[in-house]
Design a protein around this motif. Structure first.
Motif, short mmCIF file in Angstrom:
data_model
loop_
_atom_site.label_atom_id
_atom_site.label_comp_id
_atom_site.label_asym_id
_atom_site.label_seq_id
_atom_site.Cartn_x
_atom_site.Cartn_y
_atom_site.Cartn_z
N TYR A 1 0.81 -1.21 0.00
CA TYR A 1 0.00 0.00 0.00
C TYR A 1 0.85 1.27 0.00
O TYR A 1 0.31 2.38 -0.01
CB TYR A 1 -0.93 0.01 1.23
CG TYR A 1 -1.89 -1.14 1.24
CD1 TYR A 1 -2.95 -1.20 0.34
CD2 TYR A 1 -1.74 -2.19 2.15
CE1 TYR A 1 -3.84 -2.26 0.35
CE2 TYR A 1 -2.63 -3.25 2.17
CZ TYR A 1 -3.67 -3.28 1.26
OH TYR A 1 -4.55 -4.34 1.27
N ASP B 1 -2.24 6.32 -6.68
CA ASP B 1 -1.93 5.60 -5.45
C ASP B 1 -0.47 5.16 -5.37
O ASP B 1 0.07 5.01 -4.28
CB ASP B 1 -2.83 4.36 -5.32
CG ASP B 1 -4.29 4.72 -5.11
OD1 ASP B 1 -4.59 5.91 -4.87
OD2 ASP B 1 -5.13 3.81 -5.21
N LYS C 1 -8.35 3.57 -0.01
CA LYS C 1 -7.06 3.38 -0.69
C LYS C 1 -5.99 2.79 0.24
O LYS C 1 -4.88 2.48 -0.20
CB LYS C 1 -6.56 4.72 -1.24
CG LYS C 1 -7.44 5.30 -2.34
CD LYS C 1 -6.95 6.69 -2.74
CE LYS C 1 -7.75 7.28 -3.89
NZ LYS C 1 -7.57 6.50 -5.15
N VAL C 2 -6.31 2.63 1.51
CA VAL C 2 -5.37 2.20 2.54
C VAL C 2 -4.17 3.16 2.56
O VAL C 2 -3.01 2.77 2.36
CB VAL C 2 -4.93 0.73 2.37
CG1 VAL C 2 -4.23 0.23 3.64
CG2 VAL C 2 -6.11 -0.16 2.04
N LYS C 3 -4.49 4.41 2.78
CA LYS C 3 -3.49 5.47 2.92
C LYS C 3 -3.70 6.15 4.27
O LYS C 3 -4.66 5.88 4.99
CB LYS C 3 -3.63 6.50 1.79
CG LYS C 3 -3.48 5.93 0.39
CD LYS C 3 -2.08 5.42 0.11
CE LYS C 3 -1.93 4.93 -1.33
NZ LYS C 3 -0.57 4.40 -1.59
#
Length: 414
Positions: free
Chosen positions: A50, A282, A321-323
């Motif tokens: 990620y 991303d 977005k798993v940020k």
């Protein structure tokens, strides 16, 4: 987008309508009063999938993981130039520590003097001395467990006198940003600036020789046009190209693997589609941020609501977005002619970075950073002024984290 995000988006639109910022159509959107809890796919084994840099150092990987997890329970509180910028030039400990007794959880620095044309890399040079002071501050912060973040007020490529568009001619404003893109007349100039950043970031080492992780947010507040990289002076594709080149050059060409990259516009975006209009992708962003002063500039609850709805939107994107999500700059500056706002920290700001509607699963912000104090004004009260207690109340609330309540950020949990 995931179903969770769509439901959160409806709620965000509803909050905007309460603040008087949306159209009649927006106010008719469905309000989801009980959105489902978000799921977090991030584990200690899959972190790099990620992240921007698959070859990031283990400390940088840990920082990404721990910042993402921190947001579930805490918001790290920090300040730009906290170790050097004091209200009324009253030096010593940071103004945050003078007030609360604890160090900030986050230290903001800048590459501005490091890349300045007047930096000769000689010990007697003022700009080089500022570079060394910045390096020393970052190392001291890391040794304590503090998070380090960098902005870059890069001076324009023509005369290198200013980073403000207002100081440039119309011709310069229309050509400066395009000139640093690959193939542009100032592209090699820009690469040399990145070379200097790379050399400094690679010199940031802890006591065991490990590289110190930093968060870097290039070309910030790009949706406004006060900087020469602002929206009026480059297309979305130009912006994406410059951001992507910056990341690729530092990561792949210069071999810098101790950076997390932050995307941080100002506060103009109220929808995910607009927020992502200049998003480089991303593969190039670790932190989804927003700078926001305007909504907090004595705007009361309506302003706090607007800020909250924007942060909900960013946090929803970060979840999807798993940020990491963050309020990358904010503050309300108090001066001799601008008095404090009652309960600005403990009510308006704290409410905005949490959930005015009480849904803890929606808003997950990892950190908030105040701008630096000066001799004549302050964003963080130093313990001697009238709103000292307000900040201390804010800093000791359940979801606030100064260094004393920050977990070990540079180690993955066992």
């Amino acid at each position: 987008m995931k179903n969770t995000f769509l439901k959160i988006a409806f709620l965000s639109l509803s909050v905007l309508s309460l603040a008087g910022c949306s159209s009649d159509k927006d106010s008719q959107e469905e309000v989801i009063v009980n959105p489902p809890a978000e799921t977090d796919p991030l584990t200690t084994q899959n972190v790099t999938s990620y992240m921007v840099d698959a070859n990031a150092t283990k400390e940088t990987i840990a920082l990404f993981y721990n910042l993402k997890k921190l947001a579930k329970t805490k918001v790290a509180i920090g300040q730009q130039d906290a170790f050097n910028s004091y209200y009324q030039d009253n030096g010593g400990e940071s103004d945050i520590k003078k007030n609360t007794g604890y160090d900030p959880a986050l230290l903001g620095s800048d590459f501005i003097f490091i890349t300045d044309k007047n930096n000769t890399n000689q010990p007697d040079n003022w700009f080089y001395q500022q570079e060394q002071k910045t390096i020393s501050d970052v190392k001291a912060a890391y040794a304590k467990g503090i998070i380090n973040t960098f902005s870059w007020h890069l001076r324009e490529p023509n005369k290198e006198d200013s980073f403000y568009a207002a100081d440039m001619t119309t011709e310069q404003k229309n050509t400066a940003f395009k000139s640093i893109l690959p193939g542009g007349t100032n592209h090699e100039w820009y690469k040399k600036k990145l070379d200097k950043i790379a050399s400094v970031v690679l010199s940031l080492k802890g006591s065991n020789g490990e590289l110190i992780p930093i968060i870097f947010r290039p070309f910030h507040e790009f949706d406004g046009s006060w900087f020469w990289w602002g929206a009026n002076f480059c297309t979305p594709e130009d912006y994406k190209t410059a951001y992507q080149f910056t990341v690729d050059y530092l990561k792949n060409t210069k071999g810098v693997h101790n950076i997390l990259y932050a995307f941080s516009p100002d506060n103009s975006y109220t929808t995910a589609a607009n927020y992502l209009s200049r998003y480089p992708g991303d593969k190039y962003v670790d932190v989804l941020g927003m700078d926001n002063y305007g909504d907090f500039d004595n705007q009361g609850q309506a302003g706090a609501n607007r800020a909250n709805s924007k942060l909900i939107m960013i946090a929803a994107l970060a979840s999807d977005k798993v940020k990491i999500a963050a309020l990358t700059e904010t503050g309300y500056q108090v001066t001799a002619t601008k008095p404090p706002v009652t309960d600005w920290f403990s009510n308006y700001l704290y409410g905005a970075i949490n959930n005015i509607q009480g849904f803890d699963t929606i808003l997950s912000i990892s950190y908030v950073m105040f701008w630096n104090n000066t001799k004549d004004g302050y964003y963080v009260p130093n313990g001697t002024v009238s709103n000292t207690a307000d900040f201390k109340t804010f800093a000791t609330k359940p979801k606030s984290a100064l260094l004393n309540s920050l977990p070990k950020m540079y180690e993955l949990p066992k």
